[in-house]
Write an enzyme that holds these catalytic residues in place. Structure first.
Site, mmCIF file in Angstrom:
data_model
loop_
_atom_site.group_PDB
_atom_site.id
_atom_site.type_symbol
_atom_site.label_atom_id
_atom_site.label_comp_id
_atom_site.label_asym_id
_atom_site.label_seq_id
_atom_site.Cartn_x
_atom_site.Cartn_y
_atom_site.Cartn_z
ATOM 1 C CG LEU A 1 2.404 -19.504 -67.542
ATOM 2 C CD1 LEU A 1 1.040 -18.781 -67.795
ATOM 3 C CD2 LEU A 1 3.447 -19.482 -68.713
ATOM 4 C CD GLU B 1 7.245 -14.568 -57.759
ATOM 5 O OE1 GLU B 1 7.082 -13.469 -57.313
ATOM 6 O OE2 GLU B 1 8.248 -15.358 -57.609
ATOM 7 N N GLY B 2 2.108 -13.120 -59.551
ATOM 8 C CA GLY B 2 1.364 -12.033 -59.719
ATOM 9 C C GLY B 2 1.397 -11.439 -58.234
ATOM 10 C CB ALA B 3 -0.953 -8.938 -57.097
ATOM 11 C CG PHE B 4 -3.605 -11.832 -54.727
ATOM 12 C CD1 PHE B 4 -3.609 -11.256 -53.851
ATOM 13 C CD2 PHE B 4 -4.338 -11.385 -55.982
ATOM 14 C CE1 PHE B 4 -4.671 -9.920 -53.831
ATOM 15 C CE2 PHE B 4 -5.123 -10.637 -56.126
ATOM 16 C CZ PHE B 4 -5.377 -9.799 -55.089
ATOM 17 N N GLY B 5 0.315 -14.353 -55.617
ATOM 18 C CA GLY B 5 1.162 -15.656 -55.658
ATOM 19 C C GLY B 5 1.728 -15.682 -57.146
ATOM 20 C CG ASP C 1 -3.299 -2.139 -64.288
ATOM 21 O OD1 ASP C 1 -2.866 -1.536 -64.796
ATOM 22 O OD2 ASP C 1 -2.685 -2.934 -63.710
#
Length: 402
Positions: free
Chosen positions: A149, A151-155, A264
């Site tokens: 879907l 990319e996030g902050a960690f992966g 956030d």
């Protein structure tokens, strides 16, 4: 995830370890043990151990890049102890604290349980009851990734299929194997927070997969994507805008009652279910505190920050109420960026120096405009209402409009 090949754990001199840059699977005999909990942080481990003698085995990063196995034991009501698992290079046998040795980890655990010998003489810690993994600790083999879907902050973030006695579609956030220890702790903190929340307008945590890399947070899948994308791509009716506004207030009011500061809140962090119900998501910056100080302010876009956050670098439940007001502006502005035409620096200056407020978009119901400009965007945080009160006003208004 499924189809991953399990690699045997290599043993170094001293503690049993594996570089965190590689697949950190442990040997099959410990991986399947009821008391093996994977990369559970110390804080979570201690929370699982309720009675004297309760124990579990987990992985932990002893130093950067050095992942080791640890035995966590409840010694007294007030005290837990944590012991590193070691291997004697001369015998290739396992032991704790230079005591009894066995050829396998399960044999070592069983010996200490059956003989009632303390893990170390100094601690007097005896292991009596293995703590089974909680249902929310998911095996990697139960998860099959289908589609990335983003990319996030960690992966990466995937749509995946979870098979636990029945198949269901889920969303999975992953943690890169090379991530820092601090990043992994933040990742697990997000999961720990989400586990507490059960509300129809908050994304539900299904579980975590932490026995090997990549670490994963498994959540309910919201197939209609982010609210921001929906607002930009579709002509959203006035009724749906009011419904989104009310549902967001309901979810945030629940978080306020749960002592959660989200930090956030924005259209990009609201997801839509199959039925287009709004759900608050992304708890990567959240915490269960009355106040959070953040000297960096690097992670949240300036245009969503309250004046006191910009000036004092503080987040509270009242700053979430300010940010909710910006979210409502986004909803009625069809997903436009707040403070249109202004840079981040200009926005900060106008908010802090000039006490500037945006005008609500055309078509915003007067009651909604009054809630945002008269309550959410009060300069004095103490003059902002509670989210519960805001939600009740909006719910009554929404019900009357049906």
């Amino acid at each position: 995830m499924a189809n991953r090949k399990n690699k045997k754990e290599s043993s170094q001199m001293g503690t049993v370890e594996k570089s965190s840059n590689n697949d950190a699977s442990v040997t099959d005999d410990i991986r399947g043990a009821e008391y093996y909990h994977g990369m559970v942080p110390r804080q979570d481990a201690e929370g699982f151990l309720k009675r004297e003698g309760d124990f579990l085995v987990r992985k932990t990063e002893q130093t950067p890049g050095k992942v080791v196995l640890a035995l966590s034991v409840r010694v007294t009501d007030e005290l837990c102890r944590h012991f590193m698992l070691n291997m004697d290079p001369a015998t290739n046998k396992f032991y704790f604290e230079f005591t009894h040795q066995e050829s396998t980890i399960p044999d070592l655990i069983n010996w200490h349980m059956s003989s009632k010998t303390p893990i170390s003489a100094a601690s007097g810690a005896k292991i009596r009851r293995p703590m089974e993994r909680s249902p929310w600790l998911i095996n990697h083999d139960s998860i099959v990734a289908n589609k990335k879907l983003g990319e996030g902050a960690f992966g990466d973030v995937f749509i995946a299929e979870l098979d636990q006695g029945g198949k269901q579609e889920v969303a999975v956030k992953t943690m890169r194997a090379e991530a820092t220890r601090e990043a992994r702790l933040r990742f697990m903190k997000e999961a720990r927070l989400m586990r507490k929340y059960q509300h129809k307008h908050v994304v539900k945590l299904i579980g975590v997969a932490i026995h090997e890399h990549p670490l994963m947070i498994v959540m309910e899948y919201c197939p209609n994507g982010s609210l921001l994308s929906h607002l930009k791509k579709n002509k959203v009716s006035a009724a749906d805008k009011l419904r989104f506004t009310t549902e967001a207030a309901d979810g945030i009011a629940y978080l306020e009652r749960s002592k959660c500061i989200h930090r956030d809140i924005a259209a990009r962090n609201c997801l839509l279910s199959q039925k287009n119900e709004l759900k608050i998501s992304d708890f990567g910056m959240s915490d269960n505190k009355d106040e959070i100080k953040d000297e960096a302010l690097e992670k949240v876009p300036v245009k969503w920050l309250a004046p006191e956050t910009l000036q004092e670098k503080v987040f509270t439940h009242k700053t979430d109420i300010w940010t909710y007001g910006v979210l409502v502006w986004e909803i009625y502005a069809d997903g436009a960026e707040p403070y249109p035409g202004l840079t981040k620096i200009q926005t900060r200056a106008k908010l802090v120096v000039s006490d500037y407020r945006m005008k609500m978009p055309e078509g915003t119901p007067p009651l909604v405009s009054e809630i945002v400009t008269g309550t959410c965007w009060q300069k004095n945080p103490e003059k902002r209402s509670t989210m519960d009160a805001i939600h009740k006003k909006l719910r009554d208004f929404f019900e009357a409009k049906k």
